[in-house]
Scaffold this motif. Structure first.
Motif: not given
Length: 194
Positions: A93-102, A104-105, A109-112
């Motif tokens: 939950d601490h690493i799945l952060i929108a704009g950092r590791t994924f 939306y567009g 979803v795009t994984g980063l």
């Protein structure tokens, strides 16, 4: 290169997943003595469970930055009650952060975080592999594959030791088989990460 080693078992020295992650990290270190290794023990120092305010804390930012800085991530994941431990879930939950590791567009979803190599040492007390009676109850590996894929890590390596609670002989055999698989995995991951 940087390696992040994450353990989440509550069983300390008797943990099968910890024994496997320890050997995996040892294999990485033997192949690359200059490898920088960070360690996080989620049982000894558990992270708080997800809250909106908690994501903005310095600790939460440090957890995310440690993950983002790693080229290789080794995760110890014991299966508890058919899924991952709550400690490991809190870390995810601490690493799945929108704009950092994924993100939306328009395409979804795009994984980063796709440039990372991830090795998961998964231990299971019973038998949950495909074809086994308990396979329908296996929600640890399937969950981790989904979560890692969501952030762009499409091909994590899994080293599985199962049946570790079915008696000392089965535990020993499962650990020996998993440990034997750790050496070639470390070599192939380093080759792909280079």
């Amino acid at each position: 290169m940087k390696l992040l080693h994450v353990d989440s078992s509550i069983q300390a020295d008797s943990s099968a997943s910890r024994a496997i992650t320890s050997e995996i990290v040892k294999q990485f270190r033997a192949r690359d003595p200059g490898l920088e290794i960070d360690y996080r023990d989620l049982a000894a120092a558990p992270l708080p469970h997800l809250s909106f305010a908690g994501l903005a804390t310095p600790e939460a930012q440090a957890v995310l930055e440690d993950f983002l800085a790693a080229d290789i991530v080794v995760i110890g994941a014991p299966m508890y009650n058919f899924t991952v431990s709550s400690q490991l879930k809190a870390w995810l939950d601490h690493i799945l952060i929108a704009g950092r590791t994924f993100s939306y567009g328009p395409e979804g979803v795009t994984g980063l975080a796709g440039g990372k190599r991830v090795v998961v040492a998964l231990s299971r007390g019973g038998l949950y592999s495909e074809g086994m009676p308990g396979a329908a109850n296996e929600h640890a590996e399937t969950y981790l594959r989904a979560v890692l894929g969501f952030i762009g890590i499409a091909d994590p390596e899994f080293i599985v030791a199962e049946g570790v609670a079915l008696g000392p002989d089965q535990r020993q055999a499962a650990l020996e088989a998993a440990l034997a698989r750790s050496a070639p995995v470390a070599g192939s991951v380093l080759a792909r990460a280079a």
